[in-house]
Motif scaffolding. Structure first.
Motif, PDB file in Angstrom:
ATOM      1  N   ALA A  74       5.161   1.556  -8.335  1.00 44.55           N
ATOM      2  CA  ALA A  74       6.623   1.581  -8.198  1.00 44.55           C
ATOM      3  C   ALA A  74       7.126   0.961  -6.877  1.00 44.55           C
ATOM      4  N   PRO A  75       6.496   1.229  -5.715  1.00 45.05           N
ATOM      5  CA  PRO A  75       7.000   0.606  -4.475  1.00 45.05           C
ATOM      6  C   PRO A  75       6.894  -0.922  -4.491  1.00 45.05           C
ATOM      7  N   CYS A 127      13.171   5.420  -5.877  1.00 46.32           N
ATOM      8  CA  CYS A 127      12.617   4.692  -4.732  1.00 46.32           C
ATOM      9  C   CYS A 127      13.508   3.498  -4.349  1.00 46.32           C
ATOM     10  N   ASP A 177       0.855  -1.185   0.000  1.00 48.24           N
ATOM     11  CA  ASP A 177       0.000   0.000   0.000  1.00 48.24           C
ATOM     12  C   ASP A 177       0.893   1.236   0.000  1.00 48.24           C
ATOM     13  N   SER A 178       0.969   1.888  -1.158  1.00 51.30           N
ATOM     14  CA  SER A 178       1.878   3.031  -1.282  1.00 51.30           C
ATOM     15  C   SER A 178       1.237   4.319  -0.790  1.00 51.30           C
ATOM     16  N   ALA A 216       3.009   5.684 -10.088  1.00 50.36           N
ATOM     17  CA  ALA A 216       3.281   6.005  -8.676  1.00 50.36           C
ATOM     18  C   ALA A 216       2.685   4.941  -7.765  1.00 50.36           C
ATOM     19  N   VAL A 217       1.544   4.387  -8.154  1.00 47.85           N
ATOM     20  CA  VAL A 217       0.898   3.349  -7.342  1.00 47.85           C
ATOM     21  C   VAL A 217       1.783   2.104  -7.280  1.00 47.85           C
TER      22      VAL A 217
END
Lengths: 329, 146
Positions: free
Chosen positions: A199-200, A239, A185-186, A196-197
């Motif tokens: 990438a982590p 990141c 959960d970013s 952006a959602v």
């Protein structure tokens, strides 16, 4: 969770695309491309099913097999209840798993199939992932003909299907190992900023894969994420560097490869379950067969949202699965 | 990575939308639509010899019809995209929102498809249009007594 495989190979692949991909920079690497979004059928949903059936037919033809020789069919797409895969599976009539991990569906299917082949539970398997731009716009966003303005970070769903025939016969591309990702959960709530959602999740899966296989990032000739888009790509680089101290050198993203980002109306790049496997099976495998790339880590990333949860302002969960592909020596 | 820190990373790599440019386009196209509407009102009231309030109804019907027709011909979405909010905010946008939803669901039946989904986007325009008309009407009554 990382699995090692000794005897799993992608023997053949079948790739079918829609009009934008067929006029994109990788068009010559695909088996079949349609010129419109209907593929000769009345609805987009049926067209998506047809793309799966076509991709499976291409694979069966290339491997000189009939559907009766197939032990298992694993398929997934973006439609509610994976409708396109279900319809295609009903016409195929072989044992079937419908899977969903959004844009990570392709690698999810490959991992499930590889595990069963490695365990000798099945002899072979066809995995498939598909998407249809208009059908998914209809489901997740606004009507297609509405055409309202969108932010620059929006991604453009790939149309098409990519199927792979896996078995323990030593031919094609070897699946060496795979890492199953966990849901991250970013905190990002913007459904128009998928890079952006996701990438982590990609960063975490790459890190875990390298850690569990005791490898450095440059062990791979190419680390390929699919599909973060042109902005998500930079977010991942930063990141993964600040969080895990990994510098990505041989790195690209399938979202930036399948379309011409400067001349096609695709905003930040491609997305959808079909994007990563289309680029990998078409373009990357052709480079691997020429031995220009020997080891490739494919990291498929998926944003696991529904329209309801986005409207409820919940942050979007994301996942990434990694699979290590090697040239047979 | 902490969510706040990650937000900073995301913001750093997210391109800025060109708000001024988009607003100017919407302003001019929207203004042109207003001009077109006024010309239609003048033309209708002159040629049909009808009062302005009746002519404005004719104008609305004309623009809705043209908006729907252009949507069905398949290229209005590209105009909408290019004109930012310039074509969506005027009455043409309302017609376009209804027609594009109707087109999208036409294969799912008259009632369950077109009927149930036609107001998917336009429904909120109607609801908030009616509510705000009521509120502002009431305000006018209270403040100016007419």
């Amino acid at each position: 969770m990382t699995f090692k495989y000794n005897n799993v190979y992608i023997n053949e692949t079948g790739t079918v695309t829609g009009p934008y991909e067929a006029s994109g920079p990788l068009s010559k690497y695909f088996d079949k491309g349609y010129k419109d979004f209907y593929f000769g059928l009345p609805t987009w949903e049926q067209a998506e099913s047809k793309s799966i059936e076509d991709a499976v037919d291409i694979v069966l033809n290339k491997t000189n097999r009939t559907k009766f020789d197939i032990d298992l069919f694993i398929s997934g797409d973006l439609l509610n209840q994976t409708a396109a895969s279900n319809i295609a599976a009903s016409s195929l009539g072989v044992p079937y798993f419908g899977v969903y991990n959004a844009c990570a569906t392709s690698v999810e299917g490959l991992i499930l199939a590889s595990n069963m082949i490695e365990a000798k539970q099945i002899k072979n398997c066809i995995t498939c992932a598909s998407a249809h731009n208009n059908a998914s716009e209809k489901q997740f966003r606004y009507p297609v003909e509405y055409g309202g303005p969108k932010p620059k970070t929006t991604t453009f769903t790939t149309t098409g299907a990519a199927a792979a025939f896996l078995s323990y016969n030593k031919k094609g591309i070897r699946i060496e190992s795979a890492t199953v990702g966990s849901v991250v959960d970013s905190g990002v709530k913007d459904a128009f900023h998928m890079g952006a959602v996701m990438a982590p999740a990609a960063a975490q899966t790459i890190y875990r894969h390298l850690l569990e296989t005791k490898r450095e990032a440059d062990y791979y000739d190419l680390i390929l994420t699919g599909d973060l888009g042109r902005y998500g790509k930079n977010i991942l680089r930063e990141c993964i560097n600040t969080e895990y101290g990994i510098t990505l050198k041989n790195y690209d993203d399938t979202a930036c490869m399948i379309f011409d980002l400067d001349n096609q109306p695709v905003y930040a790049g491609a997305s959808g379950p079909a994007c990563a496997p289309l680029v990998t099976y078409g373009y990357i495998f052709s480079l691997m067969k020429k031995k220009e790339l020997k080891r490739v880590l494919l990291v498929a990333t998926g944003a696991l949202h529904s329209q309801s949860t986005v409207n409820q302002k919940l942050s979007i969960p994301s996942i990434a699965h990694a699979i290590s592909l090697e040239v047979i020596e | 990575m902490e969510k706040n820190k990650y937000k900073e990373v995301v913001n750093r790599h997210t391109p800025k939308e060109n708000v001024l440019y988009n607003t100017m386009i919407a302003f001019f196209v929207g203004g042109l639509m207003g001009l077109l509407g006024q010309l239609l009102i003048d033309a209708y009231s002159y040629y049909f010899s009808i009062p302005t309030n009746q002519a404005s109804i004719f104008m609305i019907v004309t623009l809705i019809f043209v908006g729907c027709l252009l949507t069905c011909l398949g290229f209005f979405d590209k105009w909408v995209h290019a004109c930012k909010c310039g074509l969506i905010v005027p009455i043409t946008g309302f017609a376009h929102a209804m027609m594009s939803a109707a087109l999208e669901y036409r294969k799912e039946g008259l009632v369950t498809g077109i009927g149930a989904n036609m107001f998917k986007l336009a429904g909120s325009v109607i609801i908030f249009g009616v509510v705000s008309a009521y509120v502002f009407g009431l305000l006018r009554l209270i403040l100016f007594g007419c």
